[in-house]
Design an enzyme around this catalytic site. Structure first.
Site, PDB file in Angstrom:
ATOM      1  CE1 TYR A 124      -3.158  -2.934   0.294  1.00 29.25           C
ATOM      2  CE2 TYR A 124      -2.929  -2.889   2.688  1.00 29.25           C
ATOM      3  CZ  TYR A 124      -3.443  -3.473   1.543  1.00 29.25           C
ATOM      4  OH  TYR A 124      -4.250  -4.577   1.644  1.00 29.25           O
ATOM      5  CE  LYS A 163     -22.474   0.626   1.798  1.00 27.23           C
ATOM      6  NZ  LYS A 163     -21.650   0.364   0.593  1.00 27.23           N
TER       7      LYS A 163
END
Length: 216
Positions: A124, A163
């Protein structure tokens, strides 16, 4: 419908002023302010000349240069739908994806229609260091959101986070604070509110001649 809603969410995040038609549905979007850097050189080489064809729109060179360049942090199943929505949005581009292994990132890019010049990373951190990425979509587990939203903000990347956005209100406040401090846009991935159908429903319910005075 989920891809349409997610596409509208992407369009709202990127703050365009375009009217766009797909499958008979017109969408108007001009909501959120958006600050993004000018395209830079960096890895991946030139981004093409003339027109670029996406799944639903043909972009001129100028439009391609102005599009928000998205990187995806993680290869969760939901990221397949969101990556498609980003490709369908005429003011956004997919430029990279990162996973914990380079092999998984390459497979995800190949299976989900990423451009041939998209960057794939085995960590990442590498994607966040890519100067050609303006914004990141984070579909990681909720327990990892606080860390990677903060890392993205410190790297100057705008954030679209899946979410549920946080484990608790305290974590959310931390994420909002770091994004505000670093001057980057923050948006959670609750797509339903961005669908034109939702706006129409509110319009109808707010019509006093039909429903009286509804208290919100």
């Amino acid at each position: 419908n989920q891809v349409r809603q997610t596409k509208q969410m992407v369009l709202d995040l990127t703050g365009s002023d375009i009217r766009f038609k797909q499958e008979g549905l017109y969408m108007t979007f001009s909501r959120m302010r958006y600050r993004h850097s000018e395209p830079s050189g960096g890895r991946g080489g030139a981004r093409g000349r003339g027109k670029r064809t996406t799944g639903c729109a043909t972009m001129t060179e100028r439009e391609t240069e102005a599009a928000i360049r998205f990187g995806i942090l993680g290869c969760a199943t939901i990221a397949r739908k969101v990556s498609r929505a980003i490709r369908l949005a005429p003011n956004a581009r997919l430029v990279g994806v990162a996973s914990r292994t380079l092999e998984k990132a390459r497979r995800f890019a190949s299976e989900n229609g990423f451009p041939e010049d998209a960057h794939v990373y085995g960590s990442y951190e590498e994607l966040l260091q890519d100067p050609e990425v303006d914004a990141v979509y984070i579909p990681l587990p909720t327990s990892l959101h606080r860390r990677w939203v903060a890392e993205a903000a410190r790297s100057g990347k705008h954030v679209l986070v899946e979410k549920p956005v946080a484990l608790n209100a305290g974590e959310l406040q931390e994420m909002l604070a770091i994004c505000e401090e670093k001057g980057v846009q923050f948006m959670d991935g609750t797509m339903w509110m961005h669908h034109p159908r939702t706006a129409k429903m509110r319009e109808i319910i707010s019509d006093a001649s039909l429903f009286g005075n509804v208290k919100w």
